[in-house]
Design a protein around this motif. Structure first.
Motif, PDB file in Angstrom:
ATOM      1  N   VAL A 188       0.721  -1.236   0.206  1.00 38.30           N
ATOM      2  CA  VAL A 188      -0.145  -0.009  -0.095  1.00 38.30           C
ATOM      3  C   VAL A 188       0.813   1.387  -0.022  1.00 38.30           C
ATOM      4  CG1 VAL A 188      -1.924  -1.007   0.966  1.00 38.30           C
ATOM      5  CG2 VAL A 188      -0.357  -0.135   2.685  1.00 38.30           C
ATOM      6  N   GLY A 189       2.215   1.125  -0.338  1.00 37.97           N
ATOM      7  CA  GLY A 189       3.110   2.329  -0.240  1.00 37.97           C
ATOM      8  C   GLY A 189       2.856   2.903  -1.931  1.00 37.97           C
ATOM      9  N   SER A 190       3.296   4.199  -1.963  1.00 42.50           N
ATOM     10  CA  SER A 190       3.163   4.927  -3.255  1.00 42.50           C
ATOM     11  C   SER A 190       1.698   5.643  -3.422  1.00 42.50           C
ATOM     12  CB  SER A 190       3.725   4.089  -4.455  1.00 42.50           C
ATOM     13  OG  SER A 190       2.755   3.427  -4.955  1.00 42.50           O
ATOM     14  N   GLU A 191       0.999   5.552  -2.289  1.00 42.35           N
ATOM     15  CA  GLU A 191      -0.441   6.277  -2.405  1.00 42.35           C
ATOM     16  C   GLU A 191      -0.193   7.746  -2.227  1.00 42.35           C
ATOM     17  OE1 GLU A 191      -3.092   5.312  -3.626  1.00 42.35           O
ATOM     18  OE2 GLU A 191      -2.974   3.056  -3.752  1.00 42.35           O
ATOM     19  N   ILE A 192       0.566   8.426  -3.302  1.00 35.02           N
ATOM     20  CA  ILE A 192       0.711   9.672  -3.015  1.00 35.02           C
ATOM     21  C   ILE A 192      -0.288  10.469  -2.778  1.00 35.02           C
ATOM     22  CG2 ILE A 192       2.037  11.527  -4.122  1.00 35.02           C
ATOM     23  CD1 ILE A 192       4.513   9.506  -4.295  1.00 35.02           C
TER      24      ILE A 192
ATOM     25  N   HIS B 244      -2.786  10.167  -1.470  1.00 33.56           N
ATOM     26  CA  HIS B 244      -3.593  10.256  -0.095  1.00 33.56           C
ATOM     27  C   HIS B 244      -2.754  10.876   0.873  1.00 33.56           C
ATOM     28  CE1 HIS B 244      -7.206   8.453  -1.615  1.00 33.56           C
ATOM     29  NE2 HIS B 244      -6.357   7.973  -2.621  1.00 33.56           N
ATOM     30  N   MET B 245      -1.656  11.456   0.452  1.00 35.39           N
ATOM     31  CA  MET B 245      -0.871  12.253   1.615  1.00 35.39           C
ATOM     32  C   MET B 245      -1.758  13.378   1.954  1.00 35.39           C
ATOM     33  SD  MET B 245       3.294  12.910   0.353  1.00 35.39           S
ATOM     34  CE  MET B 245       2.284  14.263  -0.577  1.00 35.39           C
ATOM     35  N   ILE B 246      -1.686  13.708   3.321  1.00 36.74           N
ATOM     36  CA  ILE B 246      -2.604  14.761   3.674  1.00 36.74           C
ATOM     37  C   ILE B 246      -1.732  16.171   3.546  1.00 36.74           C
ATOM     38  CG2 ILE B 246      -3.691  15.703   5.697  1.00 36.74           C
ATOM     39  CD1 ILE B 246      -4.413  12.678   6.431  1.00 36.74           C
TER      40      ILE B 246
ATOM     41  N   GLY C  92      -3.288  19.423   3.563  1.00 31.97           N
ATOM     42  CA  GLY C  92      -4.028  20.612   3.978  1.00 31.97           C
ATOM     43  C   GLY C  92      -5.125  20.366   4.431  1.00 31.97           C
TER      44      GLY C  92
ATOM     45  N   CYS D 220     -11.574   8.393   0.279  1.00 33.81           N
ATOM     46  CA  CYS D 220     -10.959   7.487   1.212  1.00 33.81           C
ATOM     47  C   CYS D 220     -11.462   7.783   2.590  1.00 33.81           C
ATOM     48  CB  CYS D 220      -9.557   7.688   1.180  1.00 33.81           C
ATOM     49  SG  CYS D 220      -8.752   9.063   2.060  1.00 33.81           S
TER      50      CYS D 220
ATOM     51  N   ARG E  74     -11.077  10.707   4.212  1.00 36.45           N
ATOM     52  CA  ARG E  74     -10.057  11.451   5.145  1.00 36.45           C
ATOM     53  C   ARG E  74     -10.397  12.844   4.473  1.00 36.45           C
ATOM     54  NH1 ARG E  74      -4.870   7.900   5.704  1.00 36.45           N
ATOM     55  NH2 ARG E  74      -4.337   9.024   3.740  1.00 36.45           N
ATOM     56  N   ASN E  75      -9.958  13.888   5.009  1.00 39.62           N
ATOM     57  CA  ASN E  75      -9.766  15.284   4.455  1.00 39.62           C
ATOM     58  C   ASN E  75      -8.330  15.731   4.401  1.00 39.62           C
ATOM     59  OD1 ASN E  75      -9.668  18.332   5.152  1.00 39.62           O
ATOM     60  ND2 ASN E  75     -11.745  17.616   4.622  1.00 39.62           N
TER      61      ASN E  75
ATOM     62  N   SER F 197       7.005  17.317  -0.377  1.00 43.91           N
ATOM     63  CA  SER F 197       7.338  16.242   0.786  1.00 43.91           C
ATOM     64  C   SER F 197       7.764  14.897   0.047  1.00 43.91           C
ATOM     65  CB  SER F 197       5.547  16.049   1.183  1.00 43.91           C
ATOM     66  OG  SER F 197       5.383  16.721   2.137  1.00 43.91           O
TER      67      SER F 197
END
Lengths: 321, 321
Positions: B162-166, B168-170, B172, B180, B182-183, B252
């Motif tokens: 499940v890596g490389s799910e860039i 879904h990096m938060i 802001g 997904c 999340r916000n 990031s």
């Protein structure tokens, strides 16, 4: 690797102290020396001290440099790949210092040099909290935030040596800028400094029903955790914010690196199991794919020795891959 | 690797089409087939179509499965390491589908299966925009944001796939939540969908001096870029926001992975060189250490074929490491 009886030497060059020690294959530090760095001195004096310390350890242990399996040094900055020269080291105000070349000429052998947090992560992955895992991330929450990334058992520091700067991931917008000049770095939300600055800001804004107000000028992370456990409203608000952003940082690490484990070290981690339990709770409720097992979150276990141990074993790890 | 004359087959299973082709060592796709996925069908029918397509390619090329060097499949989801089974594939509503096992039983040989964006990143790193680089990141800006991480010439997908799910990096806080749950995911700031949603939100709030208002219901990314270049104020505001958060995401990635290069693909990347130039400008002014060279930012070059090519070569890449 680590099968023989030979000795390895590790030096942990910090902004405050130069710490060094000898380790054998157990990972235990058997002979330890510490000296003030006195970082305002000329760099040649600091490098001379590193040499003296290494020679002192040799003299007081095997008394023969040829029996030393590996010598390594951790530095609080960016190390050039291949040469071991220092590109950038803000705490010491070192820029483009040919540390690797100088030490190689002196000792007539390769001296292995790496970023200190990367080495602590390596030590944790060989002897400590993330032992047995292929991919792990070590995060040290102190004055700033450092990190070490281990991929496939090796330190991963990127193509230019500036990877694993997890403290500078931008995770939100903040009321003060980071030392790096940007706004919103994780370090400004989840370091000890961040806890203190946000507490002071809220008191400045008029939050007075808090015990923290009596320690306004000498707040520290431990105090904030202690008062939070006693029910102090501001201390709890400060920690809520800390957990919120540290969770975001860890979620981003999961989403990019998906490691087997994340180990938390540094001064703030003295908050211990309570910190880990709350972090696990907040992170697990917000992972990207709920049905999949994500990396373990755990306390780092080697403490202050991690840097020395990682420096000592670096050469062996590099040879074994 | 890629030295012989044998053929490789790649299948790119998407939510809309199943695309497949045969490639030889040049990386060029020589025989291409596409078929509607029709994702609401039972998964057994879709898997049957994949088998038919592979058999059709063999029949129309070498007509002998034993001459096929490698067969690979890209899927829009999370693949279990080792088995090639699908853990999670939201676009197809597939959860725990034993695709790897079924295909292995049918073809009596290993079929290599990976995440589609990871495979596109691999293809770019072998034949495309990031060729010659050890460490690279491919980001596809489309309806959502996908990514592929290449470390040391291999796909890096983490310890649990499940890596490389860039996407879904938060990065802001946003006015709408991500799919997904999340916000603040990068995908909600820098995908085509994000551009459209933010334009509509601003029009809903009363921003009327914009050409976009006439296309409120059928906005697309290209339109927003085109109007921005013509000076439309809202389109420019939308793009400013897009660049702001995409820059944060790339910073990031620099701070964690420090790759040699980042390639931008997907529908939004059709904005082309102007997009890359602006991104380079915004990113370079905000890197963590100004004196150090960071990874190149470039347009992906293989377009829609990247997925087929990456799937075709996956087996060879895995054997060569």
């Amino acid at each position: 690797m680590f099968g023989g009886r030979s000795m390895m030497i590790g030096v942990d060059l910090g902004g405050t102290n130069i710490k060094a020690g000898a380790i054998f294959n157990s990972g235990k530090v058997l002979y330890k020396i510490s000296k003030d760095t006195n970082p305002k001195r000329d760099k040649s004096q600091i490098i001379q001290d590193i040499i003296i310390i290494i020679e002192d350890i040799i003299k007081n242990t095997t008394n023969d440099i040829n029996t030393i399996q590996s010598i390594g040094i951790g530095v609080p900055g960016v190390v050039q790949k291949g040469t071991g020269n220092i590109l950038n080291c803000p705490n010491l105000n070192w820029h483009n210092v040919d540390l690797g070349d100088i030490l190689k000429r002196h000792f007539m052998r390769e001296i292995f040099i790496e970023n200190d947090a990367s080495l602590a992560g390596l030590a944790e992955s060989v002897f400590g909290s993330t032992k047995g895992y292929k991919n792990s991330v070590f995060i040290t929450l102190g004055t700033g935030i450092g990190a070490g990334i281990i991929i496939d058992g090796k330190i991963y520091s990127g193509s230019h040596g500036v990877g694993s700067e997890i403290g500078h991931m931008i995770v939100g917008e903040n009321f003060y800028d980071c030392n790096c000049g940007r706004n919103g770095c994780l370090e400004t939300f989840a370091s000890a400094t961040a806890l203190i600055k946000y507490s002071q800001k809220r008191i400045d804004e008029g939050f007075i029903e808090t015990e923290l107000i009596h320690n306004y000028k000498d707040l520290d992370a431990k105090m904030i955790f202690d008062f939070a456990y006693k029910g102090d409203r501001l201390a709890n608000e400060v920690l809520d914010r800390f957990y919120k952003y540290l969770t975001i940082g860890i979620l981003s690490i999961y989403d990019i690196l998906d490691p087997d484990a994340i180990a938390i070290g540094g001064g703030v981690s003295k908050a211990g199991d309570k910190l880990i339990e709350r972090l696990k709770h907040e992170v697990s409720s917000r992972v990207f794919i709920k049905s999949i097992k994500y990396g373990e979150i755990t306390l780092a276990s080697l403490g202050n020795d991690a840097g020395i141990i990682g420096a000592a074993i670096l050469g062996e790890i590099m040879k074994s891959h």
